[in-house]
Scaffold this motif. Sequence first.
Motif, PDB file in Angstrom:
ATOM      1  N   THR A 137       0.719  -1.317   0.019  1.00 47.40           N
ATOM      2  CA  THR A 137       0.208   0.087   0.076  1.00 47.40           C
ATOM      3  C   THR A 137       0.901   1.300   0.049  1.00 47.40           C
ATOM      4  OG1 THR A 137      -1.773  -1.297   1.027  1.00 47.40           O
ATOM      5  CG2 THR A 137      -1.738   1.112   1.190  1.00 47.40           C
ATOM      6  N   LEU A 138       0.535   2.126  -0.924  1.00 44.79           N
ATOM      7  CA  LEU A 138       1.211   3.218  -0.833  1.00 44.79           C
ATOM      8  C   LEU A 138       0.729   4.321   0.025  1.00 44.79           C
ATOM      9  CD1 LEU A 138       3.254   5.466  -2.287  1.00 44.79           C
ATOM     10  CD2 LEU A 138       1.413   5.891  -3.717  1.00 44.79           C
ATOM     11  N   SER A 139       1.620   4.788   1.107  1.00 44.00           N
ATOM     12  CA  SER A 139       1.229   5.784   2.108  1.00 44.00           C
ATOM     13  C   SER A 139       2.365   6.462   2.549  1.00 44.00           C
ATOM     14  CB  SER A 139       0.496   4.895   3.289  1.00 44.00           C
ATOM     15  OG  SER A 139       1.632   4.104   3.746  1.00 44.00           O
ATOM     16  N   LYS A 140       2.062   7.708   2.342  1.00 39.64           N
ATOM     17  CA  LYS A 140       3.398   8.478   2.504  1.00 39.64           C
ATOM     18  C   LYS A 140       3.004   9.439   3.801  1.00 39.64           C
ATOM     19  CE  LYS A 140       5.721   7.357  -0.911  1.00 39.64           C
ATOM     20  NZ  LYS A 140       7.124   7.015  -0.620  1.00 39.64           N
ATOM     21  N   PHE A 141       3.937  10.254   4.489  1.00 42.21           N
ATOM     22  CA  PHE A 141       3.817  10.689   5.890  1.00 42.21           C
ATOM     23  C   PHE A 141       4.709  12.027   5.561  1.00 42.21           C
ATOM     24  CE2 PHE A 141       2.598   6.745   6.649  1.00 42.21           C
ATOM     25  CZ  PHE A 141       1.338   6.443   7.497  1.00 42.21           C
ATOM     26  N   ASP A 142       4.127  13.134   6.185  1.00 40.75           N
ATOM     27  CA  ASP A 142       4.798  14.258   6.181  1.00 40.75           C
ATOM     28  C   ASP A 142       5.963  14.339   7.443  1.00 40.75           C
ATOM     29  OD1 ASP A 142       3.410  14.916   8.620  1.00 40.75           O
ATOM     30  OD2 ASP A 142       2.283  16.586   7.746  1.00 40.75           O
ATOM     31  N   PHE A 143       6.627  15.594   7.706  1.00 44.19           N
ATOM     32  CA  PHE A 143       7.709  15.596   8.542  1.00 44.19           C
ATOM     33  C   PHE A 143       7.138  15.533   9.994  1.00 44.19           C
ATOM     34  CE2 PHE A 143       6.068  19.774   8.199  1.00 44.19           C
ATOM     35  CZ  PHE A 143       6.570  20.512   9.517  1.00 44.19           C
ATOM     36  N   GLN A 144       6.036  15.728   9.974  1.00 50.50           N
ATOM     37  CA  GLN A 144       5.137  15.745  11.408  1.00 50.50           C
ATOM     38  C   GLN A 144       4.426  14.283  11.896  1.00 50.50           C
ATOM     39  OE1 GLN A 144       2.597  18.990  10.898  1.00 50.50           O
ATOM     40  NE2 GLN A 144       3.764  20.169  12.344  1.00 50.50           N
ATOM     41  N   GLY A 145       4.720  13.289  10.968  1.00 50.54           N
ATOM     42  CA  GLY A 145       4.232  12.129  10.820  1.00 50.54           C
ATOM     43  C   GLY A 145       2.721  11.838  10.545  1.00 50.54           C
ATOM     44  N   LYS A 146       2.161  12.831   9.914  1.00 48.17           N
ATOM     45  CA  LYS A 146       0.842  12.747   9.264  1.00 48.17           C
ATOM     46  C   LYS A 146       0.811  12.192   7.964  1.00 48.17           C
ATOM     47  CE  LYS A 146      -0.651  16.877  12.409  1.00 48.17           C
ATOM     48  NZ  LYS A 146      -0.920  17.949  12.290  1.00 48.17           N
ATOM     49  N   PRO A 147      -0.335  11.565   7.694  1.00 48.72           N
ATOM     50  CA  PRO A 147      -0.336  11.022   6.411  1.00 48.72           C
ATOM     51  C   PRO A 147      -0.607  12.055   5.423  1.00 48.72           C
ATOM     52  CG  PRO A 147      -2.073  10.325   7.790  1.00 48.72           C
ATOM     53  CD  PRO A 147      -1.503  11.257   8.539  1.00 48.72           C
ATOM     54  N   HIS A 148      -0.046  11.951   4.292  1.00 46.44           N
ATOM     55  CA  HIS A 148      -0.465  12.713   3.202  1.00 46.44           C
ATOM     56  C   HIS A 148      -1.798  12.292   2.487  1.00 46.44           C
ATOM     57  CE1 HIS A 148       3.066  15.206   2.252  1.00 46.44           C
ATOM     58  NE2 HIS A 148       3.874  14.353   2.503  1.00 46.44           N
ATOM     59  N   ILE A 149      -2.604  13.196   2.151  1.00 51.45           N
ATOM     60  CA  ILE A 149      -3.817  12.853   1.418  1.00 51.45           C
ATOM     61  C   ILE A 149      -3.711  13.347   0.074  1.00 51.45           C
ATOM     62  CG2 ILE A 149      -6.289  13.769   1.513  1.00 51.45           C
ATOM     63  CD1 ILE A 149      -6.175  14.500   4.312  1.00 51.45           C
ATOM     64  N   PHE A 150      -4.155  12.619  -0.736  1.00 51.96           N
ATOM     65  CA  PHE A 150      -4.137  12.539  -2.274  1.00 51.96           C
ATOM     66  C   PHE A 150      -5.325  13.268  -2.788  1.00 51.96           C
ATOM     67  CE2 PHE A 150      -1.360   8.947  -1.161  1.00 51.96           C
ATOM     68  CZ  PHE A 150      -0.184   9.165  -1.949  1.00 51.96           C
ATOM     69  N   TYR A 151      -5.324  14.067  -3.559  1.00 47.36           N
ATOM     70  CA  TYR A 151      -6.777  14.782  -4.199  1.00 47.36           C
ATOM     71  C   TYR A 151      -6.435  14.515  -5.644  1.00 47.36           C
ATOM     72  CZ  TYR A 151      -6.240  17.307   0.266  1.00 47.36           C
ATOM     73  OH  TYR A 151      -6.183  17.557   1.546  1.00 47.36           O
ATOM     74  N   ASP A 152      -7.439  15.091  -6.293  1.00 49.28           N
ATOM     75  CA  ASP A 152      -7.422  14.757  -7.932  1.00 49.28           C
ATOM     76  C   ASP A 152      -6.315  15.157  -8.658  1.00 49.28           C
ATOM     77  OD1 ASP A 152     -10.002  13.704  -8.055  1.00 49.28           O
ATOM     78  OD2 ASP A 152     -11.017  15.636  -8.086  1.00 49.28           O
ATOM     79  N   ASP A 153      -5.451  16.269  -8.149  1.00 48.79           N
ATOM     80  CA  ASP A 153      -4.365  16.634  -8.980  1.00 48.79           C
ATOM     81  C   ASP A 153      -3.141  15.518  -8.580  1.00 48.79           C
ATOM     82  OD1 ASP A 153      -4.124  17.481  -6.474  1.00 48.79           O
ATOM     83  OD2 ASP A 153      -3.314  19.476  -6.884  1.00 48.79           O
ATOM     84  N   HIS A 154      -3.309  14.600  -7.986  1.00 50.89           N
ATOM     85  CA  HIS A 154      -2.265  13.612  -7.754  1.00 50.89           C
ATOM     86  C   HIS A 154      -2.407  12.460  -8.689  1.00 50.89           C
ATOM     87  CE1 HIS A 154      -1.982  15.723  -3.662  1.00 50.89           C
ATOM     88  NE2 HIS A 154      -0.568  15.689  -4.295  1.00 50.89           N
ATOM     89  N   LEU A 155      -3.466  12.597  -9.712  1.00 50.90           N
ATOM     90  CA  LEU A 155      -3.772  11.304 -10.492  1.00 50.90           C
ATOM     91  C   LEU A 155      -2.614  10.708 -11.226  1.00 50.90           C
ATOM     92  CD1 LEU A 155      -5.606   9.582 -11.965  1.00 50.90           C
ATOM     93  CD2 LEU A 155      -5.965  11.211 -13.670  1.00 50.90           C
ATOM     94  N   LEU A 161       0.627  11.232 -10.753  1.00 52.99           N
ATOM     95  CA  LEU A 161       1.470  10.855  -9.703  1.00 52.99           C
ATOM     96  C   LEU A 161       1.368   9.309  -9.314  1.00 52.99           C
ATOM     97  CD1 LEU A 161       3.995  12.031  -7.846  1.00 52.99           C
ATOM     98  CD2 LEU A 161       2.239  12.217  -5.886  1.00 52.99           C
ATOM     99  N   LEU A 162       0.198   9.132  -8.688  1.00 53.39           N
ATOM    100  CA  LEU A 162      -0.223   7.778  -8.465  1.00 53.39           C
ATOM    101  C   LEU A 162      -0.234   6.708  -9.629  1.00 53.39           C
ATOM    102  CD1 LEU A 162      -3.569   8.765  -6.376  1.00 53.39           C
ATOM    103  CD2 LEU A 162      -1.496   8.229  -5.315  1.00 53.39           C
ATOM    104  N   LYS A 163      -0.758   7.134 -10.781  1.00 48.89           N
ATOM    105  CA  LYS A 163      -0.415   6.075 -11.828  1.00 48.89           C
ATOM    106  C   LYS A 163       0.983   5.701 -11.957  1.00 48.89           C
ATOM    107  CE  LYS A 163      -4.240   7.326 -14.936  1.00 48.89           C
ATOM    108  NZ  LYS A 163      -4.578   7.884 -16.428  1.00 48.89           N
ATOM    109  N   ARG A 164       2.051   6.693 -11.751  1.00 48.94           N
ATOM    110  CA  ARG A 164       3.301   6.357 -11.968  1.00 48.94           C
ATOM    111  C   ARG A 164       4.022   5.552 -10.844  1.00 48.94           C
ATOM    112  NH1 ARG A 164       5.654  12.217 -12.627  1.00 48.94           N
ATOM    113  NH2 ARG A 164       6.977  11.669 -10.981  1.00 48.94           N
ATOM    114  N   SER A 165       3.310   5.478  -9.962  1.00 49.41           N
ATOM    115  CA  SER A 165       3.925   4.552  -8.601  1.00 49.41           C
ATOM    116  C   SER A 165       3.884   3.238  -8.871  1.00 49.41           C
ATOM    117  CB  SER A 165       3.228   4.799  -7.609  1.00 49.41           C
ATOM    118  OG  SER A 165       1.898   4.407  -7.147  1.00 49.41           O
ATOM    119  N   ASP A 166       2.748   2.928  -9.834  1.00 50.50           N
ATOM    120  CA  ASP A 166       2.593   1.159 -10.032  1.00 50.50           C
ATOM    121  C   ASP A 166       2.143   0.721  -8.764  1.00 50.50           C
ATOM    122  OD1 ASP A 166       3.179   1.279 -12.792  1.00 50.50           O
ATOM    123  OD2 ASP A 166       5.465   1.320 -12.566  1.00 50.50           O
TER     124      ASP A 166
END
Length: 566
Positions: A237-255, A257-262
């Motif tokens: 599972t692709l899950s990213k966290f910021d420097f404070q340990g909070k999860p990044h939230i993916f929005y429509d403009d990350h389309l 980016l998510l495709k590229r991750s495979d």
Amino acid sequence: MSSVGIIMLVHTAFDRAEQIARHWNAAGCPVVIHVDKAVPRAAFNAFKGKLGDLDNIRFSNRHRCEWGTWGIVAATQEASELMLASFAEVRHVYLASGSCLPLRPVEELIDYLAERPNTDFIESATTADVPWTVGGLDEERFTLRFPFSWKRHRILFDRYVAIQRALRFKRRMPNGVVPHMGSQWWCLTRQTLSGILEGPDRKLYDNYFKRVWIPDESYFQTLARQCSQKIESRSLTLSKFDFQGKPHIFYDDHLQLLKRSDCFVARKIWPHANRLYEVFLASKESPANRTEPNPGKIDRIFAKAVDRRTRGRPGLYMHSRFPNHGWENGTTSGQYSVLQGFADLFEDFEPWFSKATGAKVHGHLFATDRVHFAGEQSVINGALSDSAAVRDYNSRAFLTSLVWNTRGERQCFQFGPADNQDLTWLMAGDPNAQISVISGAWAVPLFRSNKNFSELRAEAAELQKVESEFLDVLRSPHSKARIRIWTMADFIENPMEHLQTIIDEIGFKSLRRLAEAPKMNDLSGFGQFLQNLKNQGMHPYLMGDFPVVGSPSAVHKPTPKPYLVK
């Protein structure tokens, strides 16, 4: 029937959770759903009823899932036991949440796991090897007890930790097992998961982990090491966290980016990211994609985002850094010049200096009456007003905004002891600042004024005190600006040489010749004026030595001559 079973932990956005559950189920994957006990009974029943038409959907007993507490592990255990008992054909169990979104056809995940029937995909590393823990508790999360909620009872949490540290209290891991940590989102084989849930020492481990901090990131990650035949220490599972340990939230403009991750699955998806749900949940009939999931492809972008958020662009202040002193990436965004005493010594100095350097030359930006912008403008770039009250509300922001909003154009301004002195340390510590001071030049306007001498003496004493304090700041070892200080007597011995030094340092390039040097004010009698101040008990020492008798005009008024700006 699929060999992959899906466990979903759901606590919000039930319309999206229903959509995802149907997507998993349509691919033949049985789904066990756990709904947080904090969700009202009516909302839970409504959600459960909407999925009532599906055969391979189960709902496990509900637990309260508060971040950092045992409830999340208990919920996962309950759902896992129900999955293993209800669906004997399941070979891999994939843990997901209601905000997880499949990025590739589910059939590709099923085929991928079928080729690796004995492999567990779970991030599992010792505390010494994980760089992502945030909050200062690495080993201590296992050696101390944490009976209080970090979110709801923060004071009790912190005090209880402090007491245990003072008493040097330490717990030991049962059976000498080495604790491991990793992402909560795993995919385990039936053999490994059943080994964890049915092990003879499960009660012992459960009692221990109930008082571990954030056990959902360590319980399965530790015990999988005891039961697994083969572990790949990574999450599917692709899950990213910021420097404070909070999860990044993916929005429509990350389309893209998510495709590229495979990657097979991503979290955390914004519930209103309609475009992402439309694209990734659409039925696809395409050749089998055997590409290995590679979140590293987009790590550089996330690293850049973290750098932008924590460091940002030089001289630009934003909400993610502004409250934290010292987080700014440079005080200002560009170079600027501070000129003290020049406009006092020379007539019409500002237009002359602007012509000589090509820079924007302002008057006294920090004067007490108003902001004296170049050309006496009332508003300039960035809607900066000439109001002294608005400027002084946040003088630091005024200066940094001025430099930021005029990027590409060198800003120069006059400064003096009669101005607001709030920014002396900021300017002295700013590597972008070029500060040039003719000390004691503030006495020239007093000398040329028509005030009573008693008033002149009091004002001179105050101005000298303020300028002396500013010079102490400039001479501090903490100063990083490019600083030049001349006494007034030293400067007027060879004014053009010193002016040329400042101009050269600004870096203005031109081959045109200027017709004349700036005109210096008539200083005849200035030495006697200083002597009069001394006679009245005030000692003017910042100007240097001026003769009392004789006309100094030959020294103070050099013959104007053309010169070349290099």
